[in-house]
Design an enzyme around this catalytic site. Sequence first.
Site, mmCIF file in Angstrom:
data_model
loop_
_atom_site.group_PDB
_atom_site.id
_atom_site.type_symbol
_atom_site.label_atom_id
_atom_site.label_comp_id
_atom_site.label_asym_id
_atom_site.label_seq_id
_atom_site.Cartn_x
_atom_site.Cartn_y
_atom_site.Cartn_z
ATOM 1 N N SER A 1 0.818 -1.041 -0.173
ATOM 2 C CA SER A 1 0.199 0.125 -0.014
ATOM 3 C C SER A 1 1.023 1.090 -0.001
ATOM 4 O O SER A 1 0.495 2.486 -0.191
ATOM 5 C CB SER A 1 -0.706 0.043 1.199
ATOM 6 O OG SER A 1 -1.809 -1.058 1.354
ATOM 7 N N GLY B 1 -4.602 -2.023 -0.703
ATOM 8 C CA GLY B 1 -3.651 -1.677 -1.938
ATOM 9 C C GLY B 1 -3.339 -0.071 -1.927
ATOM 10 O O GLY B 1 -3.784 0.685 -1.173
ATOM 11 N N CYS C 1 -9.166 -1.507 3.674
ATOM 12 C CA CYS C 1 -8.427 -0.301 3.000
ATOM 13 C C CYS C 1 -9.153 0.050 1.618
ATOM 14 O O CYS C 1 -9.839 0.518 1.455
ATOM 15 C CB CYS C 1 -6.962 -0.869 3.229
ATOM 16 S SG CYS C 1 -6.014 0.404 2.815
ATOM 17 N N LEU C 2 -7.998 -0.195 0.744
ATOM 18 C CA LEU C 2 -8.556 0.067 -0.632
ATOM 19 C C LEU C 2 -9.500 -0.783 -1.152
ATOM 20 O O LEU C 2 -10.599 -0.493 -1.857
ATOM 21 C CB LEU C 2 -7.265 -0.432 -1.835
ATOM 22 C CG LEU C 2 -7.769 -0.182 -3.341
ATOM 23 C CD1 LEU C 2 -7.928 1.236 -3.554
ATOM 24 C CD2 LEU C 2 -6.546 -0.759 -4.136
ATOM 25 N N GLN D 1 -12.874 1.030 0.157
ATOM 26 C CA GLN D 1 -13.301 2.044 -0.833
ATOM 27 C C GLN D 1 -13.840 1.608 -2.087
ATOM 28 O O GLN D 1 -14.681 2.202 -2.533
ATOM 29 C CB GLN D 1 -11.854 2.848 -0.981
ATOM 30 C CG GLN D 1 -11.228 3.479 0.162
ATOM 31 C CD GLN D 1 -9.652 3.768 -0.296
ATOM 32 O OE1 GLN D 1 -9.274 3.710 -1.116
ATOM 33 N NE2 GLN D 1 -9.272 4.376 1.101
ATOM 34 N N ASN E 1 -3.293 2.741 6.727
ATOM 35 C CA ASN E 1 -2.495 3.285 5.741
ATOM 36 C C ASN E 1 -3.289 3.684 4.342
ATOM 37 O O ASN E 1 -3.473 2.719 3.703
ATOM 38 C CB ASN E 1 -1.269 2.049 5.486
ATOM 39 C CG ASN E 1 -0.433 2.579 4.295
ATOM 40 O OD1 ASN E 1 -0.350 3.767 3.997
ATOM 41 N ND2 ASN E 1 0.099 1.600 3.462
ATOM 42 N N PHE F 1 -6.941 8.310 0.918
ATOM 43 C CA PHE F 1 -8.317 8.376 0.346
ATOM 44 C C PHE F 1 -9.453 7.777 1.333
ATOM 45 O O PHE F 1 -8.875 6.820 2.308
ATOM 46 C CB PHE F 1 -8.515 7.967 -0.936
ATOM 47 C CG PHE F 1 -7.397 8.476 -2.348
ATOM 48 C CD1 PHE F 1 -8.034 9.292 -2.881
ATOM 49 C CD2 PHE F 1 -6.286 7.928 -2.273
ATOM 50 C CE1 PHE F 1 -7.120 9.946 -3.720
ATOM 51 C CE2 PHE F 1 -5.518 8.487 -2.983
ATOM 52 C CZ PHE F 1 -5.909 9.524 -3.845
ATOM 53 N N HIS G 1 -6.683 -1.763 8.992
ATOM 54 C CA HIS G 1 -6.257 -3.219 8.903
ATOM 55 C C HIS G 1 -6.141 -4.024 10.094
ATOM 56 O O HIS G 1 -5.481 -3.960 11.048
ATOM 57 C CB HIS G 1 -4.626 -2.923 8.577
ATOM 58 C CG HIS G 1 -4.240 -2.508 7.262
ATOM 59 N ND1 HIS G 1 -3.731 -3.261 6.249
ATOM 60 C CD2 HIS G 1 -4.719 -1.119 6.608
ATOM 61 C CE1 HIS G 1 -3.449 -2.455 5.038
ATOM 62 N NE2 HIS G 1 -3.868 -1.077 5.353
ATOM 63 N N GLU H 1 -5.616 -6.925 10.299
ATOM 64 C CA GLU H 1 -4.594 -8.115 10.366
ATOM 65 C C GLU H 1 -3.302 -7.363 11.141
ATOM 66 O O GLU H 1 -2.305 -8.115 11.474
ATOM 67 C CB GLU H 1 -4.064 -8.710 9.060
ATOM 68 C CG GLU H 1 -3.223 -7.734 8.348
ATOM 69 C CD GLU H 1 -3.636 -6.333 7.776
ATOM 70 O OE1 GLU H 1 -2.895 -5.347 7.336
ATOM 71 O OE2 GLU H 1 -4.804 -6.145 7.741
#
Length: 366
Positions: free
Chosen positions: A54, A232, A259-260, A263, A301, A304, A343, A345
Site C-alpha cells: 500500500s 492496496g 483499506c483499498l 473504498q 495506511n 483516500f 487493517h 490483520e
Amino acid sequence: MNQWKKMRERAAFLALADGEIFRGWSFGAPVDAVGEAVFNTGMTGYQEILTDPSYAGQFVTLTAPEIGNYGCNPQDVESRGLFLNGLVIHELNAPSNFRSTESLAELLKRSGKPGIAGIDTRKLTVALRSRGSQRAYLHVSGEPVTEAEAVEKARAWEGLDGQDYAARVTAGKRFEWNDSGDFHVVALDYGIKYNILRGLAAAGMRVTVLPARSTAAGVLAERPDGVFLSNGPADPAAVRYAVEMIRALLGKVPLMGICLGHQLLGLAAGAECGRLKFGHHGCNHPVRNLATGAVEITSQNHNFALSSERLPSCLEVTHINLNDNTIEGIRHRSEPAFSVQYHPESAPGPHDSGYLFTQFRNLLER
C-alpha cells in the site's frame, strides 16, 4: 568521528514540491527517486511498513526517532518485496536483536530502495500535517542535482491521483495460500499483505488468491463461499475494473473488504471517495465501533476515504475515526457485504480488530 565523516560524504536531501528542503545523509540504495511524502506514527514495525504494498509510490517518514535497532529478518516481511519509493528517518541505528539477519540499510540496498537519515522528522511531519502530503524528490545518488532542480522534478511528477497502482503491485497470478478450511474464500490481490492471508486461514478458511484484474466470471468460476477485497495503494477511482467486478458480485457471494478494498466496495455501491489532507498512516488510530460503542486502536495506511456527505442509502456506517470523524467501516443494508478502512490483520499494530475475520466467517455461515 569516522561516522560523522561518512555522513558528510553521503550528503543527501529531500525536496518538497512547495520548495522546502530537508537535508540529511543517505543510506540504502544510492538512487534518486520521486514520490509522495507521508508520515507514519507507529513506534515499531518498520520492516512490515517497508513490505506493505500500500506504500507504493510514497516516501514514508517514520516519526519514531530511533530506527533500525532490532534489524530485519525473513519472518517479518508482509509481501514479496519492498514497494515504497523511499524511507525518511531521523536516526539510523545498528541492529542488536537475536532475530536479526540483516540491517535496515542492507535490506534497503539489496532491494534497490533509497533512504535518508539525519532529517528533522518532527519538522517534516508538522509541514505535512499543515500543508498536506506532497510530491517530493529524494536526492541520495551523489549525482549533480541542485536543490532547485530537485523541486522542479518533484513538481513535474505525475503523483498518485488517478493512478492505478494496484495493477503495479499485484502478484499477477493465481495461487493457493493454504489447502485446508471448511470455507473457500477468493482473495483479490490489490496489494495484499501476508498477515491478511494468515488471518483468513486462522479463521478456518481455505484461501485462493487472484490477481487484481480478475473478472467477476473468473472469481465465480472458483466457486467461492466468499470473496475478500484486499488493501492496496494509490487512488481507488483509478481501479475501475475492480469497481465493476465488485458491482457484479454484490448479492451473488458474501464480500469483505479492507483499506483499498473498502473504498472499492463503497464505490461499487454508489459512494464517492476523496483524498485526505495527509492521510492516515500508523498503528495508533482510534476507531469507534458504532454497534458496540467500543473503541479500537487500529493500524491504518491510506490517503483516500469514502465521503460521508454522499453515502448512498444502501450503505450503513459501522465505524468512525475518532480523530477526524471519517468513515472507517460500512455494511450493505440488503446484501451480505461489509468493509473497514483500517487493517484488522495489524502487522504492525494492535490486535483489537482481529474479530473481523471471525465476523466474515459468521457471514459465510449465515
